[in-house]
Design an enzyme around this catalytic site. Structure first.
Site: not given
Ligand code: F6P
Length: 327
Positions: A15, A25, A27, A29, A76, A132, A174, A190-191
């Site tokens: 994903g 970038r 890597v 450079r 994938r 994740d 997700m 604030g759930a």
């Protein structure tokens, strides 16, 4: 340690996650700075199999640090799970004289890299890129912070309408197997309830908690549901609660792939830049089969096997705190 590595390849896989471009970038450079030649493999392992490989130079990665998604595209790959697919991938790498690879992705990406390394002995360094945050060996994965910020922004908007109508919203975020996005989104927005795969919950327990809120004159409520939680998806949970209660008008919102896009936050750009830079350093130091991560603000390297297997779990203290604060 000195190595004979002259040509390296970088790819993104699984994903997409905001910040992957900043890592690519870094890597390109740092490798260019070390006089290495860098190749980009397009569409992850799929592109490795098909030989979709192109030289990347410093200007090719200009103006991408702020962009979500991945300029290298991603996939994938089912074909890479087969011996024939991996054989073909090896031939493509050899056709470009690639000496080592840097893989940006999650669990599946590093599992593939481990198998490939065993079969063909090509050095691999991993960079954790997944919203994740489910990899051991790094406090955060690239994309996690942006995804949580996006989810919180969405929940803030839902809060306005939930408040206006005195409603209970079940909001799905997700996290197929991990509750990190749900937990941080829940705390940050604030759930009153957070349902994650790592914590067993029941409909009875959830209703009990909601009733307590009603008793405390809570006029509306927000419940965050991680995609992979064991009670079911947000719609199913909402139906079960609806069938047994009448104190709130109940609605459902699924944030979905919104969480995967958008410009990376400052934290993700920093993390991606550090890890992209460090992955090249690691290859030059002769490291292989490890994932670069940042733990306690230090770059650390964790063997793929450990990064994949030792599943990181959300902090129990944070879960407790979320319950207390969400009353
Ligand atoms: O692994 C990241 C992730 O966004 C998960 O949270 C989610 O379950 C999955 O990818 C969705 O994958 P896809 O976009 O392939 O459907």
């Amino acid at each position: 340690m000195s190595t004979n590595i002259k040509r390296i390849a970088v790819f993104t896989s699984g994903g997409d996650a905001p910040g992957m471009n900043a890592a690519v970038r870094a890597v390109v450079r740092n490798a260019t700075h070390k006089d290495l030649h860098v190749y980009g493999i397009y569409r992850g392992y799929e592109g490795m199999i098909d030989g979709d490989i192109k030289r990347l130079e410093t200007r090719d990665v200009g103006n991408i640090i702020h962009r979500g998604g991945t300029i290298l595209k991603t996939a994938r790959s089912k074909r890479f799970m087969t011996k024939e697919g991996r054989q073909q991938a090896h031939e493509s790498l050899m056709a470009h004289d690639i000496d080592a690879c840097i893989a940006i992705g999650g669990n599946g990406t590093f599992t593939g890299a481990s198998v490939f390394n065993k079969e063909f002995d090509i050095p691999f360094i991993g960079i954790p890129g997944t919203i994740d945050n489910d990899l051991f060996g790094t406090d955060n994965t690239i994309g996690f912070d942006t995804a949580v910020n996006t989810a919180i922004e969405a929940v803030d908007k839902i809060r306005d309408t939930a408040d206006s109508h005195n409603r209970l919203f079940f909001i799905e975020v997700m996290g197929r197997n991990a509750g990190f996005i749900a937990l941080n989104t829940g705390i940050g927005s604030g759930a009153s309830n957070i349902m994650i795969p790592e914590r067993a919950s029941t409909i009875d327990g959830l209703i009990k908690q909601l009733k307590k809120g009603v008793k405390r004159k809570k006029l509306f409520s927000l419940a965050i549901v991680a995609e992979g939680n064991k009670l079911g998806n947000a719609m199913e949970i909402a139906e079960l609660v609806k069938a047994q209660t009448d104190f709130y008008d109940i609605k459902v919102a699924i944030i979905g792939h919104l969480q995967r896009g958008g410009s990376p936050t400052a934290a993700d750009r920093m993390l991606a830049s550090r890890l992209g830079f460090s992955a090249v350093e690691a290859l030059m130091d002769g490291k292989t089969n490890v994932m670069a991560g940042v733990a306690n603000n230090k770059v650390v390297y964790t063997p793929f096997k450990k990064a994949i297997k030792n599943t990181k779990t959300p902090d129990a203290d944070l879960i407790h705190m979320a319950e207390v604060l969400g009353m």
